[in-house]
Motif scaffolding. Sequence first.
Motif, short mmCIF file in Angstrom:
data_model
loop_
_atom_site.label_atom_id
_atom_site.label_comp_id
_atom_site.label_asym_id
_atom_site.label_seq_id
_atom_site.Cartn_x
_atom_site.Cartn_y
_atom_site.Cartn_z
N ALA A 101 2.11 16.86 5.65
CA ALA A 101 1.48 15.89 6.54
C ALA A 101 2.58 15.68 7.77
N LEU A 102 3.74 15.44 7.74
CA LEU A 102 4.88 15.26 8.33
C LEU A 102 4.84 16.37 9.49
N PRO A 119 0.77 -1.16 0.14
CA PRO A 119 0.04 0.05 -0.01
C PRO A 119 0.76 1.42 0.21
N GLY A 120 0.54 2.10 -0.93
CA GLY A 120 1.21 3.49 -1.23
C GLY A 120 0.73 4.42 -0.12
N SER A 121 1.16 5.87 -0.22
CA SER A 121 0.32 6.79 0.68
C SER A 121 -0.73 7.65 0.17
N ARG A 122 -0.58 7.43 -1.10
CA ARG A 122 -1.63 8.39 -1.92
C ARG A 122 -2.89 8.49 -1.37
N GLY A 123 -3.46 9.49 -0.83
CA GLY A 123 -4.73 9.71 -0.35
C GLY A 123 -4.66 9.43 1.30
N TYR A 124 -3.51 8.88 1.58
CA TYR A 124 -3.47 8.72 3.09
C TYR A 124 -2.28 9.22 3.82
N GLU A 125 -1.98 10.38 3.21
CA GLU A 125 -0.52 10.98 3.63
C GLU A 125 -0.65 11.63 4.99
N LYS A 181 5.31 17.93 -1.45
CA LYS A 181 4.75 19.02 -0.54
C LYS A 181 3.70 18.59 0.44
N THR A 182 2.96 17.53 -0.43
CA THR A 182 1.57 17.01 0.65
C THR A 182 2.12 16.12 1.81
N ILE A 183 3.27 15.45 1.58
CA ILE A 183 3.63 14.68 2.25
C ILE A 183 4.60 15.23 3.34
#
Length: 413
Positions: A175-176, A132-138, A170-172
């Motif tokens: 999120a961090l 599972p990748g992080s797209r949509g769940y960042e 930039k999204t991740i």
Amino acid sequence: MKKILCSIFTLASLYATAQGNNYVQDYTKYQDLAMTPPMGWNSWNKFACNVDEDMIKQMADAMVSSGMKDAGYTYINIDDCWHGDRDAQGFIHPDPKRFPNGMKALADYVHSKGLKLGIYSDAGSQTCGGRPGSRGYEFQDAMTYASWGIDYLKYDWCNSEGLKAEGAYKTITAALKHAGRPIVLSICEWGTDEPWIWGQNVGHLWRTTGDIYNCFDCIKDHGSWKAFGVMQILDKQDGLRRFAGPGHWNDPDMLEIGNGALTAGEDRAHFTMWAMLAAPLIAGNDLRTMNKETAEVLTNKEVIAVNQDKLGIQGFKAIAEDGLEIWAKPLQGGDWAIVFLNRTTSAKKIDYDWSIQSIYDDINKLAASFKATTYKIKNLWDKKDKGTATTKKAFKADLPAHDVIALRLTKTK
């Protein structure tokens, strides 16, 4: 009545503007992390998807017992395939068979050794290994990593169709930042969208090329993509040094030292050139079983000091002729690292006349003038003093094929 409603709407709009938009994200990385190139170990080069809790603990133990921790290595990084499933709320969990005690317990163990734990994810819907990748769940993933005590995130770029790299990273990083735990962000976008241009405020390091391949001078063609040998990766760094510095590093990928394909001289050359590039030093071998020669390369503190120099200046190729290259890197206190690299399959004789030319870094406006300054010379591999760099005496040496001579020039008072 219309005038009253219009006035109320105008006042509400002004109030909202004055208060600011509470939903604006902070798309900047955590500052004051990775002020020198990160040093550590990653599971991928040697083990690919074969990762589990016991092996990671053993690597942490070996990093300490081998002397690597004392030499400056900090991160134990789990690459792809640690993932289990997402739960009903979308939160990711580690594979329960491979990591039965969970990531928080593993992070606690690694931290107890005085080390830090890194983990891996992907900007796409799936990782390169199909997890599972992080797209949509960042934001969920960032909160999860923070709760586990993660210190480093390698964020890959597989299965990222339709995404723009700058926006995805930039999204991740937002999120961090929102999760509240300082985590080093390693941008693993392979250099496709020139992350050195936009990555300085987004991540702490960024891959400049596709994957490294375990050979000194070759290209591995996988059909839809290529992996590159040490020399091919080195050549791809041309023109990028001006983007690197403390907290934001060009990343030419992980080290292949100790993985069996390189000779002893090639291991030295690989390690030395990554040090000269101010590249992250992320070992990719089995720390538990490495031989003495591999350990001596990876723990050469004087070469590591060139890499970890606080100026954070990436080295450059000053001279190239017939497969022999001379590289230079400015260091603190007016010192310089000078490296002779033999890329050919035949030995070379070095006869370098210090009086012919000075070394000049045109980006940082720093010069090593051998006519005006005397430097003491130390060979960083045989650990011997080699006199002084003066205009009265040339530097002479024999340099085997696919090997280096690395010197530190220390300015005399």
